[in-house]
Design a protein around this motif. Structure first.
Motif, PDB file in Angstrom:
ATOM      1  N   ASP A   1       0.821  -1.215   0.000  1.00 52.30           N
ATOM      2  CA  ASP A   1       0.000   0.000   0.000  1.00 52.30           C
ATOM      3  C   ASP A   1       0.857   1.268   0.000  1.00 52.30           C
ATOM      4  OD1 ASP A   1      -2.672   1.069   0.083  1.00 52.30           O
ATOM      5  OD2 ASP A   1      -2.162   1.837   2.063  1.00 52.30           O
ATOM      6  N   LYS A   2       2.091   1.152   0.488  1.00 50.36           N
ATOM      7  CA  LYS A   2       2.952   2.339   0.563  1.00 50.36           C
ATOM      8  C   LYS A   2       3.848   2.479  -0.654  1.00 50.36           C
ATOM      9  CE  LYS A   2       3.460   2.783   5.567  1.00 50.36           C
ATOM     10  NZ  LYS A   2       4.409   2.505   6.661  1.00 50.36           N
ATOM     11  N   CYS A   3       3.997   1.430  -1.441  1.00 55.48           N
ATOM     12  CA  CYS A   3       4.941   1.461  -2.564  1.00 55.48           C
ATOM     13  C   CYS A   3       4.398   2.346  -3.693  1.00 55.48           C
ATOM     14  CB  CYS A   3       5.204   0.049  -3.077  1.00 55.48           C
ATOM     15  SG  CYS A   3       6.335   0.020  -4.474  1.00 55.48           S
ATOM     16  N   THR A   4       5.234   3.307  -4.104  1.00 51.68           N
ATOM     17  CA  THR A   4       4.831   4.213  -5.194  1.00 51.68           C
ATOM     18  C   THR A   4       5.482   3.821  -6.520  1.00 51.68           C
ATOM     19  OG1 THR A   4       6.691   5.682  -4.749  1.00 51.68           O
ATOM     20  CG2 THR A   4       4.630   6.158  -3.594  1.00 51.68           C
ATOM     21  N   GLY A   5       6.303   2.782  -6.494  1.00 50.68           N
ATOM     22  CA  GLY A   5       6.956   2.334  -7.731  1.00 50.68           C
ATOM     23  C   GLY A   5       8.126   3.204  -8.158  1.00 50.68           C
ATOM     24  N   CYS A   6       8.706   3.946  -7.221  1.00 45.73           N
ATOM     25  CA  CYS A   6       9.766   4.900  -7.590  1.00 45.73           C
ATOM     26  C   CYS A   6      11.074   4.220  -7.984  1.00 45.73           C
ATOM     27  CB  CYS A   6      10.013   5.868  -6.450  1.00 45.73           C
ATOM     28  SG  CYS A   6      10.826   5.100  -5.020  1.00 45.73           S
ATOM     29  N   GLN A   7      11.300   2.985  -7.549  1.00 38.37           N
ATOM     30  CA  GLN A   7      12.486   2.181  -7.872  1.00 38.37           C
ATOM     31  C   GLN A   7      13.754   2.646  -7.168  1.00 38.37           C
ATOM     32  OE1 GLN A   7      12.686  -0.197 -10.941  1.00 38.37           O
ATOM     33  NE2 GLN A   7      10.779   0.290 -11.937  1.00 38.37           N
ATOM     34  N   ALA A   8      13.643   3.480  -6.148  1.00 38.97           N
ATOM     35  CA  ALA A   8      14.827   3.858  -5.380  1.00 38.97           C
ATOM     36  C   ALA A   8      15.472   2.620  -4.760  1.00 38.97           C
ATOM     37  CB  ALA A   8      14.447   4.851  -4.289  1.00 38.97           C
ATOM     38  N   CYS A   9      14.643   1.653  -4.369  1.00 37.63           N
ATOM     39  CA  CYS A   9      15.158   0.416  -3.774  1.00 37.63           C
ATOM     40  C   CYS A   9      16.025  -0.348  -4.769  1.00 37.63           C
ATOM     41  CB  CYS A   9      14.011  -0.448  -3.281  1.00 37.63           C
ATOM     42  SG  CYS A   9      12.711  -0.737  -4.505  1.00 37.63           S
TER      43      CYS A   9
ATOM     44  N   ALA B   1      16.694   3.040   1.590  1.00 37.75           N
ATOM     45  CA  ALA B   1      16.461   4.016   0.517  1.00 37.75           C
ATOM     46  C   ALA B   1      14.980   4.310   0.293  1.00 37.75           C
ATOM     47  CB  ALA B   1      17.073   3.501  -0.784  1.00 37.75           C
ATOM     48  N   CYS B   2      14.098   3.416   0.708  1.00 32.93           N
ATOM     49  CA  CYS B   2      12.681   3.580   0.374  1.00 32.93           C
ATOM     50  C   CYS B   2      12.105   4.854   1.013  1.00 32.93           C
ATOM     51  CB  CYS B   2      11.894   2.354   0.851  1.00 32.93           C
ATOM     52  SG  CYS B   2      10.133   2.514   0.474  1.00 32.93           S
ATOM     53  N   PRO B   3      11.626   5.794   0.202  1.00 35.52           N
ATOM     54  CA  PRO B   3      11.153   7.063   0.760  1.00 35.52           C
ATOM     55  C   PRO B   3       9.830   6.954   1.503  1.00 35.52           C
ATOM     56  CG  PRO B   3      10.780   7.011  -1.606  1.00 35.52           C
ATOM     57  CD  PRO B   3      11.536   5.763  -1.270  1.00 35.52           C
ATOM     58  N   THR B   4       9.095   5.857   1.290  1.00 36.48           N
ATOM     59  CA  THR B   4       7.787   5.731   1.946  1.00 36.48           C
ATOM     60  C   THR B   4       7.796   4.666   3.050  1.00 36.48           C
ATOM     61  OG1 THR B   4       7.038   4.078   0.358  1.00 36.48           O
ATOM     62  CG2 THR B   4       6.599   6.380  -0.198  1.00 36.48           C
ATOM     63  N   SER B   5       8.971   4.131   3.348  1.00 36.28           N
ATOM     64  CA  SER B   5       9.095   3.060   4.350  1.00 36.28           C
ATOM     65  C   SER B   5       8.199   1.876   4.014  1.00 36.28           C
ATOM     66  CB  SER B   5       8.757   3.569   5.759  1.00 36.28           C
ATOM     67  OG  SER B   5       9.572   4.649   6.085  1.00 36.28           O
ATOM     68  N   ALA B   6       8.093   1.581   2.720  1.00 38.50           N
ATOM     69  CA  ALA B   6       7.306   0.415   2.309  1.00 38.50           C
ATOM     70  C   ALA B   6       8.047  -0.874   2.644  1.00 38.50           C
ATOM     71  CB  ALA B   6       7.020   0.479   0.811  1.00 38.50           C
ATOM     72  N   LEU B   7       9.365  -0.794   2.770  1.00 36.39           N
ATOM     73  CA  LEU B   7      10.175  -1.969   3.090  1.00 36.39           C
ATOM     74  C   LEU B   7      10.694  -1.829   4.518  1.00 36.39           C
ATOM     75  CD1 LEU B   7      12.300  -1.933  -0.193  1.00 36.39           C
ATOM     76  CD2 LEU B   7      10.273  -3.301   0.233  1.00 36.39           C
TER      77      LEU B   7
HETATM   78  S1  SF4 Z   1      11.789   2.479  -2.937  1.00 30.19           S
HETATM   79 FE1  SF4 Z   1       9.930   1.985  -1.754  1.00 30.19          FE
HETATM   80  S2  SF4 Z   1       8.285   3.128  -2.779  1.00 30.19           S
HETATM   81 FE2  SF4 Z   1      10.027   3.081  -4.228  1.00 30.19          FE
HETATM   82  S3  SF4 Z   1       9.642   1.250  -5.495  1.00 30.19           S
HETATM   83 FE3  SF4 Z   1      10.962   0.570  -3.828  1.00 30.19          FE
HETATM   84  S4  SF4 Z   1       9.516  -0.206  -2.259  1.00 30.19           S
HETATM   85 FE4  SF4 Z   1       8.299   1.054  -3.708  1.00 30.19          FE
END
Ligand code: SF4
Length: 250
Positions: free
Chosen positions: A18-26, A187-193
């Motif tokens: 629910d928090k993942c925005t798909g930004c790919q920073a991870c 790295a995840c900006p939304t703390s999805a991980l």
């Molecule tokens: S860094 Fe976080 S928000 Fe961005 S794609 Fe990876 S899991 Fe999703």
């Protein structure tokens, strides 16, 4: 919140879809932390992808009510890992800390493990890695540079785990929850991980693991993964049904 410094950790990760925005920073953080080779479009189109974590995108609903969804996928560090028994040289095995370990200098490149993995998170080095000259000093000295013929995959940034445990021992204290981060979770900006010790009842991962949104990928395979997911929340349906239906709540 502390964990036992005697080495009884069971490392795990909670992925809040629910928090993942798909930004790919991870993905980028993982690549630079773990010296993952740079791919080319031509190799990728030949099916020779190499990336320890990927963010899968899928579409839900029908036009015009279409929603983009994202789900990060990495090695699930299964307790009943199908990649381990098929390796003829024991290059991959499960350790006592919940990690699915890959021993590079034992691997002979049969790729049986990649065939056994239902999540497609193991990658074979088809070529000798080459980095631009300007990147040479950017390689992480704590991580092996894998050569051609070696299978590789997410290690939960084991070099960070080892460093964190060594530091805690040196300072004669327990590990603090959140002290050890994988590159992707940091790295995840939304703390999805969220990464941590599943053996510590007070750790963030242990608490999140019992959320009503918890599910595991492909639960019918009974792989007992150490990576758990939290389902997407739909304001109308409260929790997305596809995730819950495929989920387990152990
Ligand atoms: S860094 Fe976080 S928000 Fe961005 S794609 Fe990876 S899991 Fe999703």
């Amino acid at each position: 919140m502390t964990t036992n410094k005697t080495g009884k950790q069971n490392w795990g990760m909670v992925v809040d879809v629910d928090k993942c925005t798909g930004c790919q920073a991870c993905v980028l953080a993982c690549q630079s932390e773990n010296n993952v080779p740079i791919n080319t479009q031509e190799r990728f189109e030949r099916g020779r992808a190499i990336s320890w974590i990927r963010v899968e995108r899928y579409w839900e609903g029908n036009y015009p009510d279409v929603k983009a969804r994202f789900i990060p996928i990495m090695c699930q560090h299964c307790e009943n890992a199908p990649c381990e028994p098929v390796c003829p040289v024991y290059a991959t095995y499960h350790n006592s800390e919940g990690l699915n370990v890959q021993v590079y200098n034992r691997c002979v490149g049969t790729r049986y493990c990649a065939n056994g993995c239902p999540f497609t998170v193991r990658f074979f080095n088809y070529w000798e890695p080459v980095w631009p000259e300007s990147f040479r000093n950017h390689l992480n000295p704590d991580v092996t540079v894998r050569s051609r013929g070696i299978m590789e995959k997410c290690s939960f940034c084991v070099q960070r785990i080892r460093r964190g445990v060594r530091t805690a021992k040196k300072e004669n204290r327990d590990l603090i929850d959140g002290e050890i981060q994988t590159a992707c979770s940091q790295a995840c900006p939304t703390s999805a991980l969220v990464f941590g010790d599943l053996n510590d009842n007070n750790s963030a991962v242990s608490k999140m693991k019992h959320d009503e949104r918890t599910y595991k990928l492909l639960p019918h395979l009974n792989l007992d993964q150490n990576v758990v997911y939290l389902a997407k929340v739909d304001p109308e349906k409260k929790i997305e049904s596809h995730s819950v239906e495929s989920g387990s709540h152990d």
